[in-house]
Design an enzyme around this catalytic site. Structure first.
Site, PDB file in Angstrom:
ATOM      1  N   GLN A   1       7.931   5.737  -3.714  1.00  6.24           N
ATOM      2  CA  GLN A   1       7.889   6.559  -2.488  1.00  6.24           C
ATOM      3  C   GLN A   1       7.923   8.171  -2.820  1.00  6.24           C
ATOM      4  O   GLN A   1       7.613   8.630  -1.685  1.00  6.24           O
ATOM      5  CB  GLN A   1       9.089   6.048  -1.297  1.00  6.24           C
ATOM      6  CG  GLN A   1       8.967   4.657  -1.019  1.00  6.24           C
ATOM      7  CD  GLN A   1      10.339   4.162  -0.137  1.00  6.24           C
ATOM      8  OE1 GLN A   1      11.230   4.749  -0.265  1.00  6.24           O
ATOM      9  NE2 GLN A   1       9.908   3.030   0.537  1.00  6.24           N
TER      10      GLN A   1
ATOM     11  N   GLU B   1       0.910  -1.418   6.051  1.00  6.67           N
ATOM     12  CA  GLU B   1       0.660  -2.015   4.806  1.00  6.67           C
ATOM     13  C   GLU B   1       1.658  -2.049   3.830  1.00  6.67           C
ATOM     14  O   GLU B   1       2.207  -0.888   3.193  1.00  6.67           O
ATOM     15  CB  GLU B   1      -0.375  -1.583   4.082  1.00  6.67           C
ATOM     16  CG  GLU B   1      -0.787  -2.367   2.756  1.00  6.67           C
ATOM     17  CD  GLU B   1      -1.833  -1.425   1.960  1.00  6.67           C
ATOM     18  OE1 GLU B   1      -2.653  -1.816   1.100  1.00  6.67           O
ATOM     19  OE2 GLU B   1      -2.042  -0.120   2.117  1.00  6.67           O
TER      20      GLU B   1
ATOM     21  N   ASP C   1       0.442  13.206  -3.160  1.00  9.95           N
ATOM     22  CA  ASP C   1       1.666  12.168  -2.408  1.00  9.95           C
ATOM     23  C   ASP C   1       2.155  13.385  -1.597  1.00  9.95           C
ATOM     24  O   ASP C   1       2.910  14.091  -1.887  1.00  9.95           O
ATOM     25  CB  ASP C   1       2.547  11.673  -3.402  1.00  9.95           C
ATOM     26  CG  ASP C   1       3.439  10.612  -2.549  1.00  9.95           C
ATOM     27  OD1 ASP C   1       2.966   9.482  -2.390  1.00  9.95           O
ATOM     28  OD2 ASP C   1       4.611  10.986  -2.045  1.00  9.95           O
TER      29      ASP C   1
ATOM     30  N   HIS D   1       4.580   3.142   0.433  1.00 12.66           N
ATOM     31  CA  HIS D   1       5.010   4.470  -0.513  1.00 12.66           C
ATOM     32  C   HIS D   1       5.571   5.416   0.530  1.00 12.66           C
ATOM     33  O   HIS D   1       5.578   6.621  -0.247  1.00 12.66           O
ATOM     34  CB  HIS D   1       3.666   4.832  -1.099  1.00 12.66           C
ATOM     35  CG  HIS D   1       2.987   3.738  -1.904  1.00 12.66           C
ATOM     36  ND1 HIS D   1       3.353   3.591  -3.130  1.00 12.66           N
ATOM     37  CD2 HIS D   1       2.032   2.791  -1.911  1.00 12.66           C
ATOM     38  CE1 HIS D   1       2.957   2.656  -3.986  1.00 12.66           C
ATOM     39  NE2 HIS D   1       1.922   1.912  -2.979  1.00 12.66           N
TER      40      HIS D   1
ATOM     41  N   ASN E   1       0.032   8.687   3.611  1.00  7.85           N
ATOM     42  CA  ASN E   1       0.686   8.680   2.516  1.00  7.85           C
ATOM     43  C   ASN E   1       0.176   9.914   1.574  1.00  7.85           C
ATOM     44  O   ASN E   1       1.202  10.627   0.944  1.00  7.85           O
ATOM     45  CB  ASN E   1       0.680   7.636   1.764  1.00  7.85           C
ATOM     46  CG  ASN E   1       1.839   7.683   0.396  1.00  7.85           C
ATOM     47  OD1 ASN E   1       2.529   8.162   0.577  1.00  7.85           O
ATOM     48  ND2 ASN E   1       0.813   7.518  -0.752  1.00  7.85           N
TER      49      ASN E   1
ATOM     50  N   ASP F   1      -1.972   2.889   6.205  1.00 10.86           N
ATOM     51  CA  ASP F   1      -2.230   2.477   4.980  1.00 10.86           C
ATOM     52  C   ASP F   1      -0.978   3.042   4.124  1.00 10.86           C
ATOM     53  O   ASP F   1      -0.398   3.925   4.219  1.00 10.86           O
ATOM     54  CB  ASP F   1      -3.506   3.372   4.409  1.00 10.86           C
ATOM     55  CG  ASP F   1      -3.806   2.978   3.132  1.00 10.86           C
ATOM     56  OD1 ASP F   1      -4.475   1.756   2.615  1.00 10.86           O
ATOM     57  OD2 ASP F   1      -3.768   3.899   2.237  1.00 10.86           O
TER      58      ASP F   1
END
Length: 483
Positions: free
Chosen positions: A179, A244, A188, A222, A127, A218
């Protein structure tokens, strides 16, 4: 944790409910044998911040012999430098060089674990990159800035959401924020970008080329489910995936949205299991029923704790009196794919594992007799996966396989149930010893308690088992361990 002297009976009903609700299948087969079809060999173990060399030895000496099916490693990519554990979760590049070992050591570990019959899964951080505004130099010498990673990413490859001050997530009730904005300043990645897709896929393919069998994704929550799918789609069929996705009350993003990509971690299970064992008077849980929010059993990876939850207190941890019993219940049940956790003791939630002067993590060493009573100081390896109650239940699960839950019983603070004609388990979470005289589908005879050293045998006679279980302990018997 201080345990109450009494507990409401609803917690026992809840345990029985989750075990029975998640179970389906034919009636017990009178000719049932120990599972030989692999249906019971499904337990994973997260060896948090273990070096590659230490994992290799553990696969050979303990994980394979105990019956663990797979081991989850910490992230293998190059990361920022520093002592805290979370440096491993701030990538600088996708070189397989970290404070846990070199690329060559990682590849050798995978081969060794495979030789021991243990698959290897890697924690994949897809992410984001780092959270350092000033940039720096990574573990393997790669230079970087917050949004520039030479040869990999430019500022155009990152989200700059513009929805909040500083672009950090402020509300988990807004899916766009979750997100596309930053998680605590971590740069991000624009995971909707084809270039980002292909680069992340190439990293996973590189790990697969080293023999990796699966990935923990992981912070999957997001990333949009379609973005995760685009990264994973080119991977070979059969690649293991566990995402996750933390379930939150009334949040627009849920684990169910991600099950098309693979399994998800069902955080509800861990959180509600903690409540069940704590016996909170205000807690009214019905684990596994339609009123609880759970993904279907085949989609779920369940756990008692992980590296985040043992630090934020949202689940049980090695410090809690009934931690071992929680693992027994998880491994005895039929909901989800279990993942055991094994880390190190800490007083500071940011503290990393023991390291040498260069920052390289030192190989894990377990105490001679690991278990809840072992004396430990901050930095000592807890080695929960070797605790007799945990390792014994991994083997027990391998014997019972997919046999249905039968003979469920509860009284006071104790619960007992069988898995077909292959195994039987009793858990006493009370503060007093519990006398047990219950029906079981085990054939008459003597059975060793697989959670005890040696053969502490109990007898099944006329279809009943009679024994006394001390406070905060469990007993487990299976057809592969006769007295």
């Amino acid at each position: 944790m201080t345990m109450p002297t009494t507990r409401p009976r609803f917690w026992l009903t809840a345990i029985v409910a989750v075990l029975l609700a998640s179970c389906s299948g034919p009636a017990p087969d009178p000719d049932a044998e120990p599972a030989s079809d692999g249906s019971g060999r499904d337990v994973g173990v997260q060896l948090f911040e273990w070096t590659w060399d230490a994992i290799a030895r553990e696969c050979t000496d303990h994980l394979g012999p105990a019956g663990y099916a797979w081991v989850l490693t910490s992230p293998p990519q190059e990361h920022i430098t520093g002592e805290p554990w979370w440096t491993s979760y701030q990538p600088v590049s996708y070189r397989v060089e970290s404070r846990l070992g070199t690329r060559e050591q990682f590849a050798a570990m995978v081969r060794t674990c495979h030789d021991a019959g243990v698959d290897v899964w890697a924690d994949a951080v897809l992410n984001h990159m780092t959270g350092l505004d000033e940039g720096g130099v990574g573990w393997a010498g790669s230079s970087f800035e917050h949004y520039t990673y030479p040869g990999i990413w430019t500022p155009d490859d990152f989200h700059h959401c513009g929805l909040t001050d500083g672009d950090d997530i402020s509300s988990y009730l807004d899916a766009d924020e979750v997100q596309t904005c930053e998680l605590v300043n971590l740069a991000d990645l624009d995971t909707a970008s084809p270039h980002v897709h292909s680069t992340l896929t190439a990293y996973l393919q590189d790990l697969l080329s080293l023999g990796v069998d699966g990935f923990r994704i992981d912070a999957a929550k997001h990333m949009a489910p379609a973005d995760v799918a685009a990264v994973l789609e080119p991977l070979p069929a059969g690649t293991g995936i566990a995402q996750e996705v933390i379930r939150g009350s009334n949040e627009p993003i849920s684990p169910e949205q991600y099950t098309g990509n693979g399994q998800v971690y069902e955080f509800t299970y861990a959180k509600e299991l903690m409540g069940v064992l704590a016996g909170s008077p205000g807690l009214a849980l019905d684990l596994g029923s339609a009123s609880a929010r759970y993904v279907p059993s085949p989609d779920a990876v369940v756990f008692v704790d992980n590296h985040d939850t043992e630090r934020n207190g949202s689940t049980l941890s090695y410090r809690d009196a009934d931690y071992a019993l929680a693992n027994v219940l998880m491994l005895a049940g039929s909901y989800g794919t279990p993942q055991v956790y094994s880390g190190y003791a800490f007083d500071d939630t940011d503290a990393g594992p023991a390291q040498d002067a260069s920052g390289a993590v030192l190989d894990a060493t377990c105490p001679a007799e690991p278990g809840p009573e072992a004396q430990r100081e901050a930095g000592d390896w807890v080695c929960q996966h070797r605790w007799p109650a945990v390792a014994g239940m991994v083997g027990w699960r391998g014997v019972v396989g997919d046999a249905p839950v039968v003979d469920a019983w509860s009284e006071g603070d104790a619960v007992a149930f069988g898995r077909g004609e292959r195994g039987f388990v009793v858990v006493n979470a009370g503060d007093d010893a519990q006398a047990i005289d219950v029906a079981t589908s085990l054939a008459d005879g003597d059975y060793c308690d697989v959670l005890a050293a040696g053969c502490d045998a109990s007898t099944v006679a006329d279809g009943r088992i009679r024994l006394t279980v001390p406070a905060h302990t469990a007993r487990a018997y299976d057809v592969a361990h006769r007295g």
